[in-house]
Design a protein around this motif. Structure first.
Motif, PDB file in Angstrom:
ATOM      1  N   ARG A 394      -0.434   0.984 -11.907  1.00  0.00           N
ATOM      2  CA  ARG A 394      -1.688   1.616 -11.470  1.00  0.00           C
ATOM      3  C   ARG A 394      -2.625   2.000 -12.610  1.00  0.00           C
ATOM      4  O   ARG A 394      -3.842   1.779 -12.499  1.00  0.00           O
ATOM      5  CB  ARG A 394      -1.370   2.801 -10.550  1.00  0.00           C
ATOM      6  N   ILE A 523       0.079  -3.396  -5.009  1.00  0.00           N
ATOM      7  CA  ILE A 523       0.642  -2.060  -4.883  1.00  0.00           C
ATOM      8  C   ILE A 523       0.741  -1.735  -3.395  1.00  0.00           C
ATOM      9  O   ILE A 523      -0.264  -1.487  -2.731  1.00  0.00           O
ATOM     10  CB  ILE A 523      -0.221  -1.025  -5.612  1.00  0.00           C
ATOM     11  N   ASP A 540       2.338   8.568 -11.912  1.00  0.00           N
ATOM     12  CA  ASP A 540       0.911   8.284 -12.025  1.00  0.00           C
ATOM     13  C   ASP A 540       0.119   9.424 -11.389  1.00  0.00           C
ATOM     14  O   ASP A 540       0.640  10.151 -10.521  1.00  0.00           O
ATOM     15  CB  ASP A 540       0.586   6.958 -11.318  1.00  0.00           C
ATOM     16  N   GLU A 542      -2.068   9.319  -9.199  1.00  0.00           N
ATOM     17  CA  GLU A 542      -2.198   9.145  -7.759  1.00  0.00           C
ATOM     18  C   GLU A 542      -1.069   9.851  -7.020  1.00  0.00           C
ATOM     19  O   GLU A 542      -1.242  10.310  -5.886  1.00  0.00           O
ATOM     20  CB  GLU A 542      -2.211   7.661  -7.395  1.00  0.00           C
ATOM     21  N   ARG A 598      -2.332   4.816  -2.623  1.00  0.00           N
ATOM     22  CA  ARG A 598      -1.528   3.803  -3.309  1.00  0.00           C
ATOM     23  C   ARG A 598      -0.246   4.411  -3.897  1.00  0.00           C
ATOM     24  O   ARG A 598       0.052   4.274  -5.079  1.00  0.00           O
ATOM     25  CB  ARG A 598      -2.330   3.118  -4.426  1.00  0.00           C
TER      26      ARG A 598
END
Length: 842
Positions: A394, A523, A540, A542, A598
């Protein structure tokens, strides 16, 4: 107000904006639309729109208006394309020739043949800083002159040059400033006048999010930047002039050192000399003062002009003296007016166009060679390729998107490949390196190769004479007290390498052999059913943002504070756990967030530890308090440095928060779980604030930390001894403490930490240093940028960059540098997100 300004205009020689006679009577003069003469008042965005629309409608054969976007607050962004009717009539053909030159694929002979009948393209940018108002005004009269003048001089210039005017890059900041200014203006030039002091809460220099957009060409965070660059890349101008203010006397290049080596210093210095002499002739004719080769360097990559220069344009910043107010007194008692500032920008714009026309063929030949050498890779020596890897794809996807906004091409490797000439960004020496499939590859041999190198090379080089000059000045500052040696010649930051900004493993390579590329990683998230719940591994940003989202929707979350082995797998510290027994309709909510953020959730197979005692039901799993974040935006008469975090929270992460005033810190704070204190003017912490922290609140202090450190504060940190030279903005190698919640989500304990200034704090022996610098004075910590030899690294040895101080049941988190500053360092974002989420106590 008008009477006072009329007196000023009569009392001083008044510049005539209408000397390029005759003019087409069908094109209305600006004052005929506005109802006032140049410089009599500040023009609003709406009124500028009315004037420019009237000019364009009256001269359709020579003016094209192109809308290219909208500002954050919804104001239209546009450019005016102006040239001779013949050039406007064949503009598609001309643009095709410009495109061919920009691609850099033509031979010298092919390019020379094409250049014979191709006009140069000059781009004039106005008002990136909204309160530097002279360019906003002068752009109106420049557009009128180019569209309406029928003089032989202008006709000749516009046969050889196409001009693009961006009349206002930053309409939101300008409107904020002008509406305030017009509401209080009397035309007084007195330094005591109310209108001479723009309130910090107005801060018209910046856009809606209080970003200085003339520093945004590294992070490409703001919509105005992204949209203007997207339009720029459709045209690829050969000359770019960015008009600013306000200084003591007018500045135009040649620039001072240091000049970024990637612009080709010899070429850049030659052409800025040519254009500088053209400007000087025009100013000498008017009897105006100006200065060159001082103050304004050409080094940092974030400016509009350096970005344009990396793409081959001869680019300048012009700084006028006049504007921001209707009139001001100089030190000698003479009066400087808005009209004066307008006139000087008007003259440099026309002089720049004239110089470009007079040197059209040589200018285009120089541009074509610059682009040809970039496209072939000839400009870059051994620096031919950059490869980045990451176990989690990512951040690589975000970096590719970031590069695409700039215009830089990149691709993902479809298969493993090796290179024997790889240089690790984090270690010295050349090695043979095998790169896995999915690595992000950027080859320098591309039309935007110079820009790619500028953004990705480990560090930018200073001229040897510049370095020698700075060291001599430092020695003089140590001994001389009077009259005093000059300060260091750094205008802005000296480090911006995107590899360090993203904190990713990377190598640069001396060759770029062909590789097979793919469309990039996919992803996706798949769900398996579980009787217990699901885990979200944290690697990450996210992931942590997804946890915020879920908790905002009512999901109860937990996290691991130690590694846990269960069901044949290991969950690292900071793994998020969402348990069925504590949540209703959990799977539906997880699937919804998985699609938008994601992220991938893993089914928990059992609550039983595989070994030892650390399991899902053990004390090594903590509940996370539902976040309710506040950000201090400032006080009644000051604005904090909240802009970057405001932008990230609202536009990138889309997380809720409450913007509060400093006065709220002396009231009941119990509703908030975390309060962020960006740079600002804070007094000693109030008893309400202290009580809130001790009861479990988390205070996150960024950049301005002195108010909460020491006897009157809550954090006992000692400053590094001695007074040192300030660092202008560089990257240094630091290490993370993996046991602290601030560093959850980071697999590598080495990180690039930005450092500026000279005020450092010692890490505490008792602990709490989440990000620190090695205590070994001999260890090389500098990764990118400037460091004072025999000084900076010694003073940083054993210093702390991010500190976590438990206070009662709560925490005070200190970042000695704002990790969100200018949205330049995505690799640090997890630190601030962790502070907001994990810092508050349950």
């Amino acid at each position: 107000m008008l009477q006072a300004l009329a007196f000023l205009i009569l009392a001083t020689p008044s510049f005539d904006f209408y000397t390029n006679r005759p003019y087409d009577a069908a094109v209305p003069r600006p004052e005929a639309v506005l109802g006032y003469a140049p410089g009599e008042r500040h023009t609003t965005f709406r009124d500028q729109e009315r004037v420019l629309s009237a000019i364009a409608a009256s001269a359709p054969g020579s003016v094209k208006v192109i809308d290219y976007g909208k500002s954050v607050e919804g104001r239209p962004l546009k450019i005016l394309v102006i040239s001779s009717p013949e050039n406007i009539g064949r503009l598609p053909v001309i643009r095709a020739k410009w495109d061919a030159l920009a691609l850099g694929k033509l031979t010298q002979t092919e390019a020379s043949r094409m250049i014979e009948e191709t006009p140069a393209l000059v781009w004039i940018n106005e008002t990136i800083h909204g309160n530097e108002s002279a360019s906003f005004e002068s752009g109106i009269w420049l557009a009128y002159t180019l569209a309406a003048s029928r003089s032989e001089r202008l006709a000749s210039l516009l046969s050889d040059v196409v001009v693009i005017i961006n009349p206002v890059y930053n309409p939101d900041g300008h409107e904020r400033f002008v509406v305030w200014y017009n509401s209080v203006a009397t035309g007084s030039s007195s330094p005591d006048a109310f209108e001479q002091r723009e309130p910090s809460v107005i801060h018209g220099r910046t856009n809606h999010y209080r970003f200085d957009m003339n520093r945004d060409r590294v992070s490409f965070s703001q919509v105005e930047t992204r949209q203007e660059v997207a339009e720029y890349l459709k045209w690829n101008p050969h000359v770019y002039a960015d008009q600013h203010g306000e200084v003591g006397t007018y500045f135009f290049p040649p620039n001072s050192m240091s000049v970024n080596a990637n612009v080709d210093r010899k070429r850049f210095n030659l052409w800025t000399e040519v254009f500088g002499r053209g400007n000087a002739r025009a100013f000498d004719q008017q009897g105006w003062q100006y200065f060159i080769r001082d103050t304004f360097d050409f080094f940092a990559a974030g400016y509009l002009d350096t970005y344009a220069a990396f793409l081959g344009a001869i680019a300048f910043t012009y700084e006028t003296d006049g504007g921001g107010v209707l009139a001001r007194e100089r030190e000698d008692g003479s009066i400087l007016t808005l009209r004066d500032g307008m006139a000087k920008h008007f003259v440099t714009a026309l002089a720049t166009i004239e110089t470009a026309a007079a040197n059209r063929k040589a200018l285009l030949e120089s541009y074509a060679k610059f682009r040809r050498d970039a496209a072939s890779g000839a400009s870059f020596g051994k620096f031919q390729r950059v490869v980045l890897t990451s176990p989690d794809p990512r951040p690589l996807v975000r970096l590719q998107t970031h590069l695409k906004l700039m215009g830089v091409e990149s691709r993902f490797a479809a298969k493993d490949f090796s290179q024997r000439d790889a240089h690790d960004y984090w270690k010295a020496g050349k090695v043979e390196q095998t790169f896995p499939a999915g690595s992000l590859v950027i080859d320098m041999a591309q039309p935007q190769g110079t820009l790619a190198k500028s953004m990705l090379e480990p560090t930018a080089e200073f001229e040897p004479e510049f370095t020698e000059q700075q060291l001599k000045k430092r020695e003089a500052r140590k001994s001389e007290k009077y009259p005093g040696e000059e300060g260091a010649d750094f205008y802005d930051t000296t480090a911006w390498c995107l590899v360090y900004a993203y904190n990713l493993p990377a190598w640069w390579c001396e060759s770029a052999r062909p590789i097979e590329s793919s469309d990039g990683p996919r992803i996706a998230s798949t769900f398996e059913d579980s009787p217990i719940g699901w885990a979200l591994r944290y690697s990450d940003q996210e992931d942590v943002v997804a946890a915020f989202d879920l908790m905002a929707s009512g999901v109860r979350a937990m996290s691991t504070t130690k590694p846990i082995e269960s069901g044949g797998t290991t969950y690292a510290r900071g793994t998020f756990l969402f348990l069925k027994g504590r949540n209703e309709d959990l799977r539906v909510k997880l699937e919804r967030v998985s699609a938008t953020r994601r992220v991938s959730f893993e089914a928990l197979k059992t609550g039983l530890p595989d070994t030892g005692r650390e399991g899902i039901g053990s004390p090594s799993v903590d509940s996370i308090k539902k976040p309710n974040v506040a950000i201090v935006f400032g006080g009644s008469d000051w604005l904090s440095g909240a802009g970057s975090l405001w932008y990230l929270m609202e536009s990138e992460w889309k997380l809720p928060f409450t913007p509060i005033t400093a006065s709220a810190l002396s009231r009941d704070l119990s509703k908030y779980t975390a309060i962020v204190f960006p740079e600002g003017r804070y007094g000693p912490p109030s008893e309400d604030l202290k009580g809130w922290i001790r009861a479990g609140g988390c205070a996150i202090v960024m950049d301005s930390v002195d108010w909460i450190v020491g006897e009157k504060g809550l954090v006992d940190l000692k400053q590094v001894d001695g007074k040192g030279e300030g660092v202008p903005g560089s990257f240094f190698r630091a290490k993370m403490e993996p046991r602290l919640f601030l560093t959850y989500g980071y697999a590598d304990q080495t990180i690039s930490a930005p450092v500026g200034g000279s005020n450092y704090f010692k890490a505490k022996k008792e602990g709490g240093g989440a990000v620190t610098f090695s205590g070994d004075e001999k260890e090389v910590k500098l990764l990118s940028g400037w460091s004072w030899p025999d000084e900076t690294e010694k003073r940083l040895a054993g210093a702390v960059w991010a500190h976590d101080e438990p206070v009662g049941d709560g925490h005070v988190i200190l970042f000695t540098v704002d990790p969100t500053y200018r949205a330049m360092w995505p690799g640090l974002y997890k630190l601030i997100l962790n502070a907001m989420l994990f810092g508050p106590a349950n």
